[in-house]
Design a protein around this motif. Structure first.
Motif, PDB file in Angstrom:
ATOM      1  N   GLU A 113      -7.993  11.773  -7.382  1.00 35.47           N
ATOM      2  CA  GLU A 113      -8.143  10.429  -6.828  1.00 35.47           C
ATOM      3  C   GLU A 113      -8.778  10.429  -5.438  1.00 35.47           C
ATOM      4  OE1 GLU A 113      -5.246  11.640  -7.998  1.00 35.47           O
ATOM      5  OE2 GLU A 113      -5.025  10.515  -9.866  1.00 35.47           O
ATOM      6  N   ASN A 114      -8.960  11.626  -4.851  1.00 37.36           N
ATOM      7  CA  ASN A 114      -9.447  11.767  -3.482  1.00 37.36           C
ATOM      8  C   ASN A 114      -8.597  10.910  -2.534  1.00 37.36           C
ATOM      9  OD1 ASN A 114     -11.036  12.751  -1.392  1.00 37.36           O
ATOM     10  ND2 ASN A 114     -12.505  11.071  -1.586  1.00 37.36           N
ATOM     11  N   LEU A 115      -7.287  11.122  -2.611  1.00 36.85           N
ATOM     12  CA  LEU A 115      -6.327  10.303  -1.876  1.00 36.85           C
ATOM     13  C   LEU A 115      -5.213  11.182  -1.330  1.00 36.85           C
ATOM     14  CD1 LEU A 115      -5.051   7.444  -1.220  1.00 36.85           C
ATOM     15  CD2 LEU A 115      -3.944   7.632  -3.461  1.00 36.85           C
ATOM     16  N   THR A 116      -4.840  10.955  -0.074  1.00 37.12           N
ATOM     17  CA  THR A 116      -3.703  11.663   0.519  1.00 37.12           C
ATOM     18  C   THR A 116      -2.579  10.677   0.757  1.00 37.12           C
ATOM     19  OG1 THR A 116      -5.131  13.267   1.621  1.00 37.12           O
ATOM     20  CG2 THR A 116      -2.886  13.037   2.475  1.00 37.12           C
ATOM     21  N   LEU A 117      -1.429  10.929   0.146  1.00 34.12           N
ATOM     22  CA  LEU A 117      -0.225  10.140   0.386  1.00 34.12           C
ATOM     23  C   LEU A 117       0.676  10.957   1.306  1.00 34.12           C
ATOM     24  CD1 LEU A 117       0.516   8.779  -3.195  1.00 34.12           C
ATOM     25  CD2 LEU A 117      -0.758   7.675  -1.350  1.00 34.12           C
ATOM     26  N   TRP A 118       1.396  10.278   2.177  1.00 35.46           N
ATOM     27  CA  TRP A 118       2.260  10.984   3.126  1.00 35.46           C
ATOM     28  C   TRP A 118       3.548  10.195   3.349  1.00 35.46           C
ATOM     29  CZ3 TRP A 118       3.487   8.086   7.326  1.00 35.46           C
ATOM     30  CH2 TRP A 118       2.636   7.021   7.626  1.00 35.46           C
TER      31      TRP A 118
END
Length: 178
Positions: free
Chosen positions: A86-91
């Motif tokens: 998804e080319n996504l960083t969740l934090w």
């Protein structure tokens, strides 16, 4: 007169018990305390090799011998997961509410205080982290629980640390307090 004698007798007995209990508590030595420290920054192996999972923690607690919960716990833990597909960083960022250590292994739990907007429903929930600092040819490892309602996941509880640390690491210590 008989009734007042009984009341006086009960009053004296209660006072004597209270004094005895008070002096027994004062005479008993304070239980030993240990300061637990779990610090580090590591990238963990993940099932999808392209994903990037990282834990940064600075967790501390003062534990009284024989007590399941720490007397005090403080610090922060940051968890981030880059999803390559998804080319996504969740934090998520959490405040430590428990830290426990034994040898090179530790368990830390946090209450999530802030998150990426897409996982805002994690706020107020508990996450448990288990860590092993490695050594003697053994790799460092880590693992986390998913976010769980705080009253459904006890403090300092997490599954065994199964994921290998790819870079970075953890330092676990437990020492007597002064």
């Amino acid at each position: 007169m008989h009734r007042s004698t009984r009341v006086l007798g009960v009053s004296i007995a209660v006072t004597a018990l209270a004094l005895t209990a008070g002096s027994a508590q004062a005479a008993s030595p304070e239980l030993p305390k240990r300061e637990v420290s779990v610090t580090g920054n590591a990238r963990l192996e993940y099932f999808t090799k392209a994903d990037d999972v990282r834990i940064r923690l600075d967790a501390h607690a003062v534990r009284v011998q024989g007590q399941p919960q720490p007397e005090r716990a403080w610090g922060t833990v940051r968890l981030s997961h880059y999803f390559a597909k998804e080319n996504l960083t969740l934090w998520a960022l959490g405040e430590v509410d428990c830290a426990s250590a034994g040898g090179r292994s530790a368990t830390v739990s946090v209450i999530v205080k802030d998150t990426h907007p897409q996982i805002a429903d994690w706020r107020g929930k508990r996450i448990g982290f288990s860590l092993h600092s490695g050594g003697d040819g053994e790799p460092a490892r880590g693992w986390t629980t998913g976010p769980v309602e705080a009253d459904k996941l006890p403090k300092c509880l997490a599954p065994a640390p199964e994921q290998r640390v790819l870079s970075g690491g953890f330092r676990v210590s437990s020492r007597p307090t002064a």
